[in-house]
Motif scaffolding. Sequence first.
Motif, PDB file in Angstrom:
ATOM      1  N   HIS A  44       0.949  -0.943  -0.125  1.00 10.52           N
ATOM      2  CA  HIS A  44      -0.290  -0.304   0.180  1.00 10.52           C
ATOM      3  C   HIS A  44       0.753   1.326   0.148  1.00 10.52           C
ATOM      4  O   HIS A  44       2.184   1.510   0.712  1.00 10.52           O
ATOM      5  CB  HIS A  44      -1.120   0.496   1.457  1.00 10.52           C
ATOM      6  CG  HIS A  44      -0.040   0.603   2.761  1.00 10.52           C
ATOM      7  ND1 HIS A  44       0.500  -0.822   3.064  1.00 10.52           N
ATOM      8  CD2 HIS A  44      -0.305   1.162   3.147  1.00 10.52           C
ATOM      9  CE1 HIS A  44       1.219  -0.862   3.828  1.00 10.52           C
ATOM     10  NE2 HIS A  44       1.203   0.638   4.568  1.00 10.52           N
ATOM     11  N   GLU A  66      -3.717   3.453  -0.038  1.00 12.27           N
ATOM     12  CA  GLU A  66      -4.840   3.407  -1.031  1.00 12.27           C
ATOM     13  C   GLU A  66      -3.849   2.025  -0.943  1.00 12.27           C
ATOM     14  O   GLU A  66      -2.775   1.781  -1.434  1.00 12.27           O
ATOM     15  CB  GLU A  66      -4.381   3.852  -2.083  1.00 12.27           C
ATOM     16  CG  GLU A  66      -5.491   3.222  -3.518  1.00 12.27           C
ATOM     17  CD  GLU A  66      -5.320   4.356  -4.738  1.00 12.27           C
ATOM     18  OE1 GLU A  66      -5.586   4.160  -5.586  1.00 12.27           O
ATOM     19  OE2 GLU A  66      -4.491   5.630  -3.936  1.00 12.27           O
ATOM     20  N   TRP A  70      -8.337  -1.479  -3.044  1.00 12.73           N
ATOM     21  CA  TRP A  70      -9.311  -0.298  -1.915  1.00 12.73           C
ATOM     22  C   TRP A  70      -8.680   0.859  -1.892  1.00 12.73           C
ATOM     23  O   TRP A  70      -7.484   1.179  -2.219  1.00 12.73           O
ATOM     24  CB  TRP A  70      -9.248  -1.275  -0.702  1.00 12.73           C
ATOM     25  CG  TRP A  70      -7.732  -1.397  -0.741  1.00 12.73           C
ATOM     26  CD1 TRP A  70      -7.243  -2.696  -0.464  1.00 12.73           C
ATOM     27  CD2 TRP A  70      -7.009  -0.835   0.154  1.00 12.73           C
ATOM     28  NE1 TRP A  70      -5.478  -2.167  -0.553  1.00 12.73           N
ATOM     29  CE2 TRP A  70      -5.761  -1.414   0.602  1.00 12.73           C
ATOM     30  CE3 TRP A  70      -6.736   0.582   1.039  1.00 12.73           C
ATOM     31  CZ2 TRP A  70      -4.376  -0.681   1.458  1.00 12.73           C
ATOM     32  CZ3 TRP A  70      -5.934   0.904   1.872  1.00 12.73           C
ATOM     33  CH2 TRP A  70      -4.685   0.315   2.020  1.00 12.73           C
ATOM     34  N   ARG A  72      -8.696   3.697   1.272  1.00 11.71           N
ATOM     35  CA  ARG A  72      -9.160   4.828   2.576  1.00 11.71           C
ATOM     36  C   ARG A  72      -8.920   5.657   2.652  1.00 11.71           C
ATOM     37  O   ARG A  72      -7.493   6.569   2.710  1.00 11.71           O
ATOM     38  CB  ARG A  72      -9.111   3.894   4.012  1.00 11.71           C
ATOM     39  CG  ARG A  72     -10.130   2.578   3.998  1.00 11.71           C
ATOM     40  CD  ARG A  72      -9.589   1.562   5.540  1.00 11.71           C
ATOM     41  NE  ARG A  72     -10.902   0.531   5.058  1.00 11.71           N
ATOM     42  CZ  ARG A  72     -11.127  -0.301   6.448  1.00 11.71           C
ATOM     43  NH1 ARG A  72     -10.153   0.787   7.109  1.00 11.71           N
ATOM     44  NH2 ARG A  72     -11.585  -1.419   6.709  1.00 11.71           N
ATOM     45  N   GLU A  89     -14.615   5.301   2.519  1.00  9.66           N
ATOM     46  CA  GLU A  89     -13.577   3.735   2.187  1.00  9.66           C
ATOM     47  C   GLU A  89     -14.237   3.492   0.342  1.00  9.66           C
ATOM     48  O   GLU A  89     -15.578   3.685   0.142  1.00  9.66           O
ATOM     49  CB  GLU A  89     -13.466   2.862   3.050  1.00  9.66           C
ATOM     50  CG  GLU A  89     -13.121   1.779   2.452  1.00  9.66           C
ATOM     51  CD  GLU A  89     -13.094   0.321   3.747  1.00  9.66           C
ATOM     52  OE1 GLU A  89     -12.594  -0.390   3.125  1.00  9.66           O
ATOM     53  OE2 GLU A  89     -13.952   0.348   4.149  1.00  9.66           O
ATOM     54  N   THR A  90     -12.967   3.001  -0.330  1.00 15.20           N
ATOM     55  CA  THR A  90     -13.779   2.351  -1.651  1.00 15.20           C
ATOM     56  C   THR A  90     -13.357   1.087  -1.626  1.00 15.20           C
ATOM     57  O   THR A  90     -12.088   0.758  -1.513  1.00 15.20           O
ATOM     58  CB  THR A  90     -13.313   2.966  -2.983  1.00 15.20           C
ATOM     59  OG1 THR A  90     -12.092   3.920  -2.776  1.00 15.20           O
ATOM     60  CG2 THR A  90     -13.847   4.819  -2.437  1.00 15.20           C
ATOM     61  N   GLY A  91     -13.806   0.552  -2.278  1.00 11.63           N
ATOM     62  CA  GLY A  91     -13.158  -1.245  -2.473  1.00 11.63           C
ATOM     63  C   GLY A  91     -13.418  -1.790  -1.112  1.00 11.63           C
ATOM     64  O   GLY A  91     -14.333  -1.211  -0.120  1.00 11.63           O
ATOM     65  N   SER A  92     -12.455  -2.711  -1.393  1.00 14.40           N
ATOM     66  CA  SER A  92     -12.678  -3.287   0.823  1.00 14.40           C
ATOM     67  C   SER A  92     -11.257  -4.228   0.550  1.00 14.40           C
ATOM     68  O   SER A  92     -10.516  -4.820   0.213  1.00 14.40           O
ATOM     69  CB  SER A  92     -13.133  -5.423  -0.094  1.00 14.40           C
ATOM     70  OG  SER A  92     -13.060  -5.934   1.172  1.00 14.40           O
ATOM     71  N   LEU A  93     -10.550  -3.287   1.815  1.00 10.00           N
ATOM     72  CA  LEU A  93      -9.023  -3.623   2.765  1.00 10.00           C
ATOM     73  C   LEU A  93      -9.182  -4.833   3.176  1.00 10.00           C
ATOM     74  O   LEU A  93      -8.358  -5.603   2.837  1.00 10.00           O
ATOM     75  CB  LEU A  93      -9.065  -2.612   3.445  1.00 10.00           C
ATOM     76  CG  LEU A  93      -7.725  -2.712   4.555  1.00 10.00           C
ATOM     77  CD1 LEU A  93      -5.733  -2.585   2.895  1.00 10.00           C
ATOM     78  CD2 LEU A  93      -7.552  -2.016   5.072  1.00 10.00           C
ATOM     79  N   ASP A  95     -11.279  -7.734   2.233  1.00  7.23           N
ATOM     80  CA  ASP A  95     -10.577  -8.767   0.648  1.00  7.23           C
ATOM     81  C   ASP A  95      -8.966  -8.925   0.659  1.00  7.23           C
ATOM     82  O   ASP A  95      -8.847 -10.343   0.279  1.00  7.23           O
ATOM     83  CB  ASP A  95     -11.706  -8.241  -0.088  1.00  7.23           C
ATOM     84  CG  ASP A  95     -12.835  -8.659  -0.130  1.00  7.23           C
ATOM     85  OD1 ASP A  95     -13.770  -8.827   0.749  1.00  7.23           O
ATOM     86  OD2 ASP A  95     -13.363  -7.814  -1.314  1.00  7.23           O
TER      87      ASP A  95
END
Length: 206
Positions: A44, A66, A70, A72, A89-93, A95
Amino acid sequence: MANSNLRTLVWERLDSPGTGMAILDRQPPWTVRGAVVATASVPHVLRYRITCDPGWAVRSADLHAEGAGWARELRLSRDGGTWRVTTQETGSLDDALNAAGHPPAPLPGADDPDGLSGVLDVHVATVPLTLTPLLRRTGLRLDGEAVEVRSAYVLVPALSVISRVETITMIDPTTVTLTRDGHCAAVEIDSEQLVTHYPGLVQRID
């Protein structure tokens, strides 16, 4: 002509492959912006901007973490002794962490922003420069006296915020000990109280 108020600092990560760079603006209000690239937990990048008031208390902190799939964001802003905490938050950390074999992350932000009431310092786990305002604000002396500080501690890459008590003692002009949760680290600093070496975390290479 180069701006003498600006200073660039670079650190090598010691806990995992990675690096960090920051641009410090010494002109009031003291502001630092930078980025940390790391592979701990999941690969990240963390981008941040932190501003202090004339008394070295943190006025605001903006962070964006990022990775693949994902992102945040966290904003902390202080008005007197009260903090406002906003997140996105977008997507999924989670996951990404699950795919790497790690447990899920706590949610970004603070469970109880009122629990940060009276806090003046923001300590970002992987950003050594966030120790500098704390050191300058507390005015540590070479008398071995410990100073206890309650800070808003930001976990990375989760960007979750917890209230954490840290004890700081100045050992000599270039070394302070930082104790929290039973762990003690001897952190090396320069004449401007900027971290040069944090055991197990970073080594400055500028």
